[in-house]
Design a protein around this motif. Structure first.
Motif, short mmCIF file in Angstrom:
data_model
loop_
_atom_site.label_atom_id
_atom_site.label_comp_id
_atom_site.label_asym_id
_atom_site.label_seq_id
_atom_site.Cartn_x
_atom_site.Cartn_y
_atom_site.Cartn_z
N LEU A 4 0.57 -1.33 0.16
CA LEU A 4 -0.19 -0.19 -0.23
C LEU A 4 1.36 1.21 0.46
N VAL A 5 0.33 2.31 -0.61
CA VAL A 5 1.21 3.46 -0.62
C VAL A 5 0.11 4.90 -0.14
N GLU A 6 0.77 5.37 0.96
CA GLU A 6 0.34 6.54 1.01
C GLU A 6 0.71 8.05 0.16
N SER A 7 -0.45 8.77 0.26
CA SER A 7 -0.06 9.13 -0.17
C SER A 7 -0.82 11.11 0.22
N GLY A 8 -0.45 12.53 0.11
CA GLY A 8 -1.96 13.33 0.53
C GLY A 8 -1.15 14.50 1.92
N THR A 121 3.07 9.46 5.12
CA THR A 121 2.84 10.28 4.87
C THR A 121 3.29 11.21 5.76
N GLN A 122 3.64 12.45 6.14
CA GLN A 122 4.08 13.51 6.62
C GLN A 122 3.20 14.19 6.49
N VAL A 123 2.22 14.35 7.37
CA VAL A 123 1.07 15.68 8.06
C VAL A 123 1.63 16.62 9.39
#
Length: 127
Positions: A4-8, A121-123
Motif C-alpha cells: 500500500l502506498v500513502e500520499s497526500g 506520509t508526513q502531516v
C-alpha cells in the motif's frame, strides 16, 4: 505480497484540511486484500507509539479514535482500490506520519499486530 502506498500529506495551518490517499499496488494480492479485509489509517508522532486513527470494514462500518471524531472521515473507493482519510479542522497535535494498513478487523484495530508497514506520509500542522 500486499503493498500500500500513502500520499497526500503536507504542511497545513491549524484549522486547515488535507485528504490522504492509500492506494493498493498493482499486485493481485494488494487489490484483493483491500477489497476483502478491513483497512485502517494510523499515525505515529515523534516519541510516541503508532496509534489507530480510523478503520473501515469491507462492508463500510467505521471506527474512529476519540481524538479525531467529528473531524476526520475514512472512506474507500473499491473501484479505484484506494482508501482515503479526509482531515478537517486540523490541530497541531495531529502532526505525525500517517500510515495505512489492511487485514482482518481484529488486527486492523490493534496496530501492534500488523507487521508490514509502508513509508507513510508526513502531516505537519503548524502556523
Amino acid at each position: 505480497q500486499v503493498q500500500l502506498v500513502e500520499s497526500g500529506g503536507g504542511l497545513v495551518q491549524p484549522g486547515g484540511s488535507l485528504r490522504l490517499s492509500c492506494a493498493a499496488s498493482g499486485s493481485a494480492d494488494s487489490i484483493r486484500a483491500m477489497a476483502w479485509y478491513a483497512t485502517g489509517w494510523y499515525r505515529q508522532a515523534p516519541g510516541k507509539e503508532r496509534e489507530l486513527v480510523a478503520a473501515i470494514t469491507n462492508n463500510g462500518v467505521t471506527k474512529y479514535a476519540d481524538s479525531v471524531k467529528g473531524r476526520f472521515t475514512i472512506s474507500k473507493n473499491n473501484a479505484k482500490n484506494t482508501l482515503y482519510l479526509q482531515m478537517n479542522s486540523l490541530k497541531p497535535e495531529d502532526t505525525a506520519v500517517y500510515y495505512c494498513n489492511v487485514g482482518p478487523i481484529e488486527m486492523v484495530l490493534t496496530p501492534s499486530r500488523l507487521s508490514t508497514w509502508g513509508q507513510g506520509t508526513q502531516v505537519t500542522v503548524s502556523s
